[in-house]
Design an enzyme around this catalytic site. Structure first.
Site, PDB file in Angstrom:
ATOM      1  CG  HIS A   8     -18.320 -37.889 -50.628  1.00 22.51           C
ATOM      2  ND1 HIS A   8     -17.721 -38.411 -51.745  1.00 22.51           N
ATOM      3  CD2 HIS A   8     -17.313 -37.494 -49.814  1.00 22.51           C
ATOM      4  CE1 HIS A   8     -16.402 -38.339 -51.608  1.00 22.51           C
ATOM      5  NE2 HIS A   8     -16.125 -37.777 -50.439  1.00 22.51           N
ATOM      6  CB  SER A  65     -13.631 -33.812 -47.880  1.00 22.32           C
ATOM      7  OG  SER A  65     -14.080 -34.675 -48.901  1.00 22.32           O
ATOM      8  CD  GLU A 148     -14.541 -37.695 -42.220  1.00 18.40           C
ATOM      9  OE1 GLU A 148     -14.024 -37.139 -43.210  1.00 18.40           O
ATOM     10  OE2 GLU A 148     -15.422 -38.582 -42.305  1.00 18.40           O
ATOM     11  CD  GLU A 154     -11.011 -45.326 -43.075  1.00 17.23           C
ATOM     12  OE1 GLU A 154     -11.233 -44.139 -43.301  1.00 17.23           O
ATOM     13  OE2 GLU A 154     -11.845 -46.228 -43.265  1.00 17.23           O
ATOM     14  CG  ASP A 181     -18.211 -40.621 -41.156  1.00 18.73           C
ATOM     15  OD1 ASP A 181     -19.099 -41.452 -40.881  1.00 18.73           O
ATOM     16  OD2 ASP A 181     -17.662 -40.562 -42.272  1.00 18.73           O
ATOM     17  CG  HIS A 184     -14.958 -42.937 -39.434  1.00 13.22           C
ATOM     18  ND1 HIS A 184     -14.127 -43.907 -39.957  1.00 13.22           N
ATOM     19  CD2 HIS A 184     -15.226 -42.097 -40.457  1.00 13.22           C
ATOM     20  CE1 HIS A 184     -13.891 -43.644 -41.240  1.00 13.22           C
ATOM     21  NE2 HIS A 184     -14.543 -42.552 -41.564  1.00 13.22           N
ATOM     22  CG  HIS A 207     -19.068 -37.220 -43.547  1.00 12.16           C
ATOM     23  ND1 HIS A 207     -17.745 -37.505 -43.789  1.00 12.16           N
ATOM     24  CD2 HIS A 207     -19.415 -36.258 -44.450  1.00 12.16           C
ATOM     25  CE1 HIS A 207     -17.304 -36.742 -44.792  1.00 12.16           C
ATOM     26  NE2 HIS A 207     -18.290 -35.974 -45.197  1.00 12.16           N
ATOM     27  NE  ARG A 213     -17.909 -45.087 -45.081  1.00 12.18           N
ATOM     28  CZ  ARG A 213     -16.822 -44.329 -44.897  1.00 12.18           C
ATOM     29  NH1 ARG A 213     -15.629 -44.793 -45.188  1.00 12.18           N
ATOM     30  NH2 ARG A 213     -16.920 -43.105 -44.461  1.00 12.18           N
ATOM     31  CD  GLU A 242     -18.052 -39.600 -46.231  1.00  6.22           C
ATOM     32  OE1 GLU A 242     -17.066 -39.041 -46.687  1.00  6.22           O
ATOM     33  OE2 GLU A 242     -18.005 -40.284 -45.194  1.00  6.22           O
TER      34      GLU A 242
HETATM   35 MN    MN Z   1     -16.669 -39.389 -43.612  1.00  6.41          MN
END
Ligand code: MN
Length: 292
Positions: A8, A65, A148, A154, A181, A184, A207, A213, A242
């Site tokens: 990313h 994205s 995604e 979110e 991802d 998540h 992802h 992260r 990411e």
């Molecule tokens: Mn992501």
């Protein structure tokens, strides 16, 4: 390595001036990646011809994205709000095609935001209708659209693989895929293996990120389980790293993702480490699968 590996752009820079683009694209290529994911929350900030030329110069593939904002949310009952979101998605599609990209995805089915309540039937219908139109438009340019699903803070619409598969059934267009991802999934799923197996060939984009992260391998995500499941379904699509730190900031995106801490400051070291981590992890998973 069967999977194209990507990173990313926010690992490198929060802006997209020609200098920012050069830094991100050149650094991505130098770290050995095949593709870069370019965020386009505001598609108008991307100079299409300039970006395309730099991608070609460095021999890099690209995807785009974004997440919508609440005032341009297609997961809404308000027609004007939905229309603003539709326009942004169509602009993002134009950017993706223009730069020679192959993929447009993210939280494009709604806003990336902590919603004040659950979604409604009418809001969901609006979202499905816009994504269907976007997919049909994208198919003319040979593009893939990815949904995604993200954690509950979110999105109030798609938080799990199963919800995303159900939504895909409603959209019913062959060029729309699940974008998983693991950051998540780590919050919302019971594990990684069962939901990834559920996707089978509808999984089109992945992802790879840690539970905080930051650096891969330093958090709590079971990457052997993740890579093993991807190998077992013969996943051959992109795997994109990411990671977010307050060391590199795009105000709109960093704030939407709640990036408040400095988890790293050396982008090149982070990205080089992540590429090796993903490549070695998938190699190990394929070797294990074939020895069974
Ligand atoms: Mn992501």
């Amino acid at each position: 390595m069967v999977n194209p590996l990507g990173v990313h752009a926010l690992v490198w820079t929060g802006g997209w001036t020609p200098d920012d683009a050069e830094l991100a694209i050149a650094s991505t290529a130098r770290a050995g990646y095949d593709l870069i994911e370019i965020p386009a929350l505001d598609p108008s900030r991307i100079d299409i011809a300039d970006t395309r030329a730099r991608l070609e110069a460095h021999g890099l593939r690209a995807g785009v994205s974004l997440g919508l904002s609440l005032d341009a949310d297609i997961n809404s009952e308000d027609a004007a709000t939905v229309e603003r979101g539709r326009q942004i998605l169509m602009s993002a599609l134009e950017v993706t095609l223009g730069i020679g990209g192959e993929y447009l995805g993210g939280v494009i089915f709604g806003a990336i935001a902590k919603y004040p309540g659950p979604t409604t039937q009418a809001a969901r219908r609006n979202s499905v209708a816009v994504i269907k139109e976007l997919a049909q438009e994208a198919s003319r340019g040979g593009l893939t659209i990815g949904l995604e699903f993200v954690n509950r803070y979110e999105s109030n619409l798609l938080n799990t693989v199963q919800q995303t598969l159900d939504y895909l059934d409603e959209v019913d267009e062959p060029n729309v895929v699940v974008h998983a991802d693991v950051y998540h999934m780590n919050i919302e799923e019971n594990g990684f293996r069962a939901p990834l197996l559920l996707c089978q060939d509808r999984l089109g984009y992945v992802h790879i990120g840690e539970s905080n992260r930051g650096y891969l391998g330093e958090g709590t995500i079971d990457f052997d389980e993740v890579f093993g499941a991807l190998a077992d379904i013969d996943y051959s699509g992109p795997m994109v790293f990411e990671s977010f730190s307050s060391a590199v900031v795009d105000l709109q995106l960093s704030n939407a993702l709640a990036v408040w801490r400095n988890l790293w400051s050396d982008s090149q070291d982070l990205a080089t480490h992540a590429r090796a981590f993903m490549a070695e992890g998938m190699q190990r998973a394929h070797a294990t699968a074939s020895s069974r």
